[in-house]
Structure formats: structure tokens, C-alpha cells
Design a protein around this motif. Structure first.
Motif, PDB file in Angstrom:
ATOM      1  N   ASP A 259       0.913  -1.168  -0.027  1.00  0.00           N
ATOM      2  CA  ASP A 259      -0.065  -0.062   0.056  1.00  0.00           C
ATOM      3  C   ASP A 259       0.990   1.178  -0.023  1.00  0.00           C
ATOM      4  O   ASP A 259       0.473   2.333  -0.310  1.00  0.00           O
ATOM      5  CB  ASP A 259      -0.875   0.035   1.152  1.00  0.00           C
ATOM      6  N   GLY A 260       2.092   1.199   0.343  1.00  0.00           N
ATOM      7  CA  GLY A 260       3.001   2.148   0.293  1.00  0.00           C
ATOM      8  C   GLY A 260       2.905   3.242   1.666  1.00  0.00           C
ATOM      9  O   GLY A 260       3.490   4.117   1.830  1.00  0.00           O
ATOM     10  N   HIS A 261       2.113   2.421   2.634  1.00  0.00           N
ATOM     11  CA  HIS A 261       2.090   3.221   4.046  1.00  0.00           C
ATOM     12  C   HIS A 261       1.964   2.336   5.030  1.00  0.00           C
ATOM     13  O   HIS A 261       1.144   1.385   5.169  1.00  0.00           O
ATOM     14  CB  HIS A 261       0.581   4.152   4.083  1.00  0.00           C
ATOM     15  N   PRO A 262       2.922   2.403   6.082  1.00  0.00           N
ATOM     16  CA  PRO A 262       2.629   1.490   7.405  1.00  0.00           C
ATOM     17  C   PRO A 262       1.836   2.313   8.126  1.00  0.00           C
ATOM     18  O   PRO A 262       2.010   3.486   8.465  1.00  0.00           O
ATOM     19  CB  PRO A 262       4.138   1.618   7.929  1.00  0.00           C
ATOM     20  N   THR A 263       0.767   1.621   8.622  1.00  0.00           N
ATOM     21  CA  THR A 263      -0.324   2.331   9.431  1.00  0.00           C
ATOM     22  C   THR A 263      -0.242   1.828  10.962  1.00  0.00           C
ATOM     23  O   THR A 263       0.281   0.822  11.493  1.00  0.00           O
ATOM     24  CB  THR A 263      -1.645   2.041   8.700  1.00  0.00           C
ATOM     25  N   THR A 264      -1.029   2.823  11.675  1.00  0.00           N
ATOM     26  CA  THR A 264      -1.150   2.342  13.113  1.00  0.00           C
ATOM     27  C   THR A 264      -2.186   1.276  13.221  1.00  0.00           C
ATOM     28  O   THR A 264      -1.922   0.307  14.223  1.00  0.00           O
ATOM     29  CB  THR A 264      -1.631   3.543  14.047  1.00  0.00           C
ATOM     30  N   LEU A 265      -3.110   1.011  12.576  1.00  0.00           N
ATOM     31  CA  LEU A 265      -3.704  -0.070  12.763  1.00  0.00           C
ATOM     32  C   LEU A 265      -3.296  -1.376  12.351  1.00  0.00           C
ATOM     33  O   LEU A 265      -3.421  -2.454  12.893  1.00  0.00           O
ATOM     34  CB  LEU A 265      -4.962   0.215  11.623  1.00  0.00           C
ATOM     35  N   GLY A 266      -2.399  -1.006  11.200  1.00  0.00           N
ATOM     36  CA  GLY A 266      -1.593  -2.391  11.058  1.00  0.00           C
ATOM     37  C   GLY A 266      -0.563  -2.820  11.999  1.00  0.00           C
ATOM     38  O   GLY A 266      -0.226  -4.070  12.386  1.00  0.00           O
ATOM     39  N   ALA A 267       0.246  -1.816  12.695  1.00  0.00           N
ATOM     40  CA  ALA A 267       0.898  -1.965  13.629  1.00  0.00           C
ATOM     41  C   ALA A 267       0.291  -2.744  14.937  1.00  0.00           C
ATOM     42  O   ALA A 267       0.709  -4.021  15.500  1.00  0.00           O
ATOM     43  CB  ALA A 267       1.553  -0.876  14.392  1.00  0.00           C
ATOM     44  N   ALA A 268      -0.994  -2.359  15.287  1.00  0.00           N
ATOM     45  CA  ALA A 268      -1.762  -2.939  16.366  1.00  0.00           C
ATOM     46  C   ALA A 268      -2.105  -4.483  15.838  1.00  0.00           C
ATOM     47  O   ALA A 268      -2.292  -5.321  16.788  1.00  0.00           O
ATOM     48  CB  ALA A 268      -3.055  -2.014  16.613  1.00  0.00           C
ATOM     49  N   SER A 269      -2.790  -4.595  14.678  1.00  0.00           N
ATOM     50  CA  SER A 269      -3.061  -5.763  14.019  1.00  0.00           C
ATOM     51  C   SER A 269      -2.019  -6.594  14.043  1.00  0.00           C
ATOM     52  O   SER A 269      -2.180  -7.889  14.258  1.00  0.00           O
ATOM     53  CB  SER A 269      -3.835  -5.571  12.799  1.00  0.00           C
ATOM     54  N   GLY A 270      -0.823  -6.308  13.467  1.00  0.00           N
ATOM     55  CA  GLY A 270       0.362  -7.313  13.482  1.00  0.00           C
ATOM     56  C   GLY A 270       0.704  -7.894  14.869  1.00  0.00           C
ATOM     57  O   GLY A 270       1.266  -8.938  14.986  1.00  0.00           O
TER      58      GLY A 270
END
Length: 436
Positions: A259-270
Motif C-alpha cells: 500500500d505504500g504506507h505503514p499504519t497504526t492499525l497495521g501495527a496494532a493488528s500485526g
């Protein structure tokens, strides 16, 4: 279960007391995690679904759940007896291993609570709260309790006969909640506007706070499952931290590349994906194994959460993509990375154990997932026919906070001469009756 006339070890008891409190904190953490992920109109309903699970599961567990899950087997490895229904015979001097039996029962209760609460994420924004109050205790007795007995109870067939390993709950907690969430969201159908309307998380700081509380509590979840203040607890503790970190990094890597963007939701979900996967394996794999387990979960789950759009099932908050898929990954990889220094004998494929342990893990995963899905689907269909599971369309459109609880999480404005908006005035203005 043997109740020994012995004294509990004070160090082990102190650690398990702390671990029990940590695991209980995970359910309020989950409430914040889920609450931040929904839209503003259903925040309180999401919080309530988790909090009410604490009360409902506790009553069921004390009445019969603990005895059926951890009592002496009475049905060929399938279920325990009712000798300890109502916690009968379990006084303060009863000991389970090196800790008081009452503490052990309470520790296991906190697992049952969060497992039920996890399912709510799959049906967010559209389930009747009254139906949830009925579903939770029925589900706990018919799904969670039998699987807990199979995996951890004395004489349970997965533990004693199959020989599959699960240290802290990949099967009873993660796979069971994920498969059950899938079944229930299929019964309910998709939310209004699914795949059409933007359904973004309304409060990402709340999501991150919830994820942090979950991570904090997970040390009690996993390291506490050693049931003692010992080296195994320390190893499980470190493996838990490690897998959470590599899960977070794996998810962010996929987001950046895709997606070209690391997200806060992605950090939490990961982080949660890594913690889910290490749950069954934290007491079986080495530090290297924990690194791989967490990374694999972060990468695979980041893709799995998108399957719902291709397969047209509305798993609102990705219970299937994170908990079912992550639980499967962590449980199966025991068969690859298990080391005898942790398991006391069983070894994975990479450590000379061949395919045998991997095969055992695969059988356990398949049976538990199939059982949880089938029984939950049946419960859901029955409840839907008898009392209805799906909220009315106008309630769903307005939001369950107002229509069910007559409250709002946020003050969205004023009416008249500076008077604050009230739930009742909004309900009246929108001509929506509270859900019974």
C-alpha cells in the motif's frame, strides 16, 4: 483431577495471582481495541459486548463450566463430570499442582471470558444485544468447555490420545473463537453498506491503547500457563514478546510494500497476530521459532483480513483473519519448530521429529475448527429463529448505542439553546424505538 492434601507453593501462587489479573485485564483491553475499530454510532455497544461477557461466562463457569472442562473425564476424552459443579469440594486448602485449585479455576475462567468476547468482533454493528446475552452462556457450555477439556482436561483426547501440543490456547481460544466468529457472521449476513460504505476505525488511539493492554495481559496469558514461577514461564514470556514484535514488523512490511504506507492499525493488528500465533507454541519452541512464528503470522494475517471481501463474508473486525488464521499458523508450526528442551520430548520437523508431530497438530486444528464452526452455526441459526440475532435495519442504520443503550459515546452537538444532545431526544427526533 487429584486434589492433594498439600500446601501450595507461595511463589507459584503469587505469580498465578498476578497472571490471572493480567488475563482478566485483556477483556477490557479487547473492548477498547474493538471499540476504536467500529464507527462512532456503535462504540458503546462494542464495549458492552466484551464487558457483559465477563459476567455471563463467570456465572456459567462457576456453575458447571469448570467441572465439565477440568473435572475427571466421564466420556472417553470428550467431557468432564459434574463433581465440582458450583465449585463443590474445592475449598481453600485444595491444591492443583503447586497452586490453590480455586486460583487455577479462576485463571482458566479468564481464558473462557476473553474467548467468548473475541467472537463479538466478527458481528460488530449488527447483532441484537439481547441475543448476545443468550448466545454467550450457551456457546461457552457447548463449544468452549468441551474443547478446553479435550486440550487441557484430565483424560482429554487431544492431550492424552492424539498427543497434539497447545501450551496456552491456540485451539480452545484462538481457533475456536475464529471459527465461531465465521459461523456467526455467516448466520447474520453482512452489515448494511458492506463493500460500499467506508467503515473505517473511528478512534485509532483507542485501538492502540487496547492493543497495548492486550499485549501487557498476554504475558499473563502465556507465561502464566506454566502455572509456576519457573524457567518455562520465563521462556514463554520472552517468546511472547518476541513474536509480538516480529508480527508487528511483518504486517508493516506488507503494508509498506503493498500500500505504500505503514499504519497504526497495521501495527496494532500485526502485534496481535503475532501474539495469537505464539499462544499455542510459546511453551514448545525456541527463541528462533518464536521469531518465525510471529513473522509468519504478521505477514499471512495481513493478507488474510482481505479474504472477506473476495469471499463475501463480513467479519467486521477481522476475527477470522487474525485469530483463526493466526491460531492455525501457531498451532501447526509447533510441528515444525518444537524442541525437546521446551516440550520434554516432542520435537518438530526441523529438529529431527519427522512429520509425526505436525500431523497431530493438523488433526487437532481440523477437528476443533470444524466442531466450533458447526456447533456455533447451529446455535446461531436456532437463536435467530427463536428470538432473532440481527438488529432491525433502522436500529443498525441509526447505531446500536442509541437504539439499544440510549447513550452516545461522544457529544456530537447541541439542541436548542445550548442544551446538550440527549439520547432520548435523538431517539425521538429519529423516531427510533430502543431495542428490547
Amino acid at each position: 483431577m487429584t486434589l492433594a492434601a498439600a500446601h501450595a507453593n507461595t511463589g507459584d501462587t503469587a505469580w498465578l495471582l498476578a497472571a490471572t489479573a493480567l488475563v482478566l485485564l485483556m477483556t477490557p483491553g479487547l473492548a477498547l481495541f474493538y471499540g476504536g475499530m467500529v464507527r462512532t454510532k456503535s462504540v458503546l455497544n462494542m464495549l458492552m459486548m466484551s464487558f457483559v461477557s465477563i459476567a455471563l461466562v463467570t456465572v456459567v463457569w462457576l456453575a458447571a463450566g469448570y467441572s465439565l472442562a477440568f473435572g475427571d473425564d466421564v466420556a472417553g476424552g470428550l467431557i468432564g463430570g459434574l463433581d465440582h459443579a458450583g465449585m463443590a469440594g474445592l475449598g481453600p486448602d485444595s491444591v492443583q499442582g503447586t497452586v490453590p485449585t480455586l486460583l487455577f479455576a479462576t485463571f482458566q475462567l479468564t481464558f473462557a471470558i476473553i474467548t467468548a468476547a473475541l467472537i463479538s468482533g466478527a458481528i460488530a454493528d449488527r447483532a441484537k444485544f439481547g441475543a448476545w446475552l443468550v448466545f454467550v452462556p450457551v456457546w461457552a457450555l457447548l463449544v468452549y468447555v468441551p474443547v478446553a477439556h479435550w486440550v487441557w482436561g484430565p483424560g482429554g483426547w487431544i492431550l492424552d490420545r492424539l498427543g497434539a501440543l497447545d501450551f496456552a490456547g491456540g485451539l480452545p481460544v484462538e481457533i475456536t473463537s475464529g471459527a465461531s466468529g465465521l459461523a456467526l457472521c455467516l448466520v447474520l449476513g453482512p452489515r448494511l453498506g458492506f463493500k460500499k460504505d467506508a467503515m473505517r476505525p473511528h478512534n485509532l488511539p483507542m485501538v492502540m491503547l487496547g492493543a497495548g493492554l492486550l499485549w501487557f495481559g498476554w504475558f499473563g496469558f502465556n507465561a502464566g500457563s506454566a502455572l509456576g514461577a519457573n524457567g518455562l514461564a520465563a521462556a514463554a514470556f520472552l517468546n511472547t514478546l518476541t513474536a509480538g514484535c516480529t508480527g508487528l514488523l511483518g504486517w508493516l512490511f506488507v503494508e509498506q510494500k503493498r500500500d505504500g504506507h505503514p499504519t497504526t492499525l497495521g501495527a496494532a493488528s500485526g502485534a496481535v497476530a503475532g501474539l495469537v500465533a505464539i499462544t499455542p507454541s510459546c511453551g514448545s519452541v525456541s527463541l528462533l521459532g518464536a521469531l518465525v512464528v510471529g513473522l509468519a503470522a504478521g505477514v499471512v494475517c495481513s493478507y488474510a483480513v482481505g479474504w472477506k471481501f473476495k469471499l463475501n463474508y463480513d467479519d467486521s473486525l477481522d476475527v477470522v483473519g487474525v485469530h483463526l488464521v493466526g491460531g492455525v499458523i501457531g498451532t501447526l508450526l509447533i510441528g515444525v519448530f518444537a524442541v525437546d528442551g521446551m516440550t520434554g520430548g516432542a520435537q518438530g520437523l526441523l529438529y529431527g521429529g519427522g512429520l509425526a508431530q505436525l500431523g497431530r497438530q493438523l488433526v487437532a486444528v481440523a477437528v476443533v475448527a470444524a466442531y466450533a464452526f458447526t456447533v456455533t452455526f447451529g446455535i446461531g441459526k436456532l437463536l435467530d429463529r427463536v428470538i432473532g440475532l440481527r438488529a432491525d435495519e433502522d436500529h443498525e442504520h441509526t447505531g446500536l448505542d442509541l437504539t439499544v443503550h440510549a447513550e452516545t459515546a461522544y457529544d456530537h452537538g447541541v439542541l436548542g439553546h445550548g442544551a446538550p444532545v440527549s439520547a432520548h431526544s435523538l431517539l425521538s427526533a429519529q423516531k427510533v424505538k430502543p431495542q428490547e
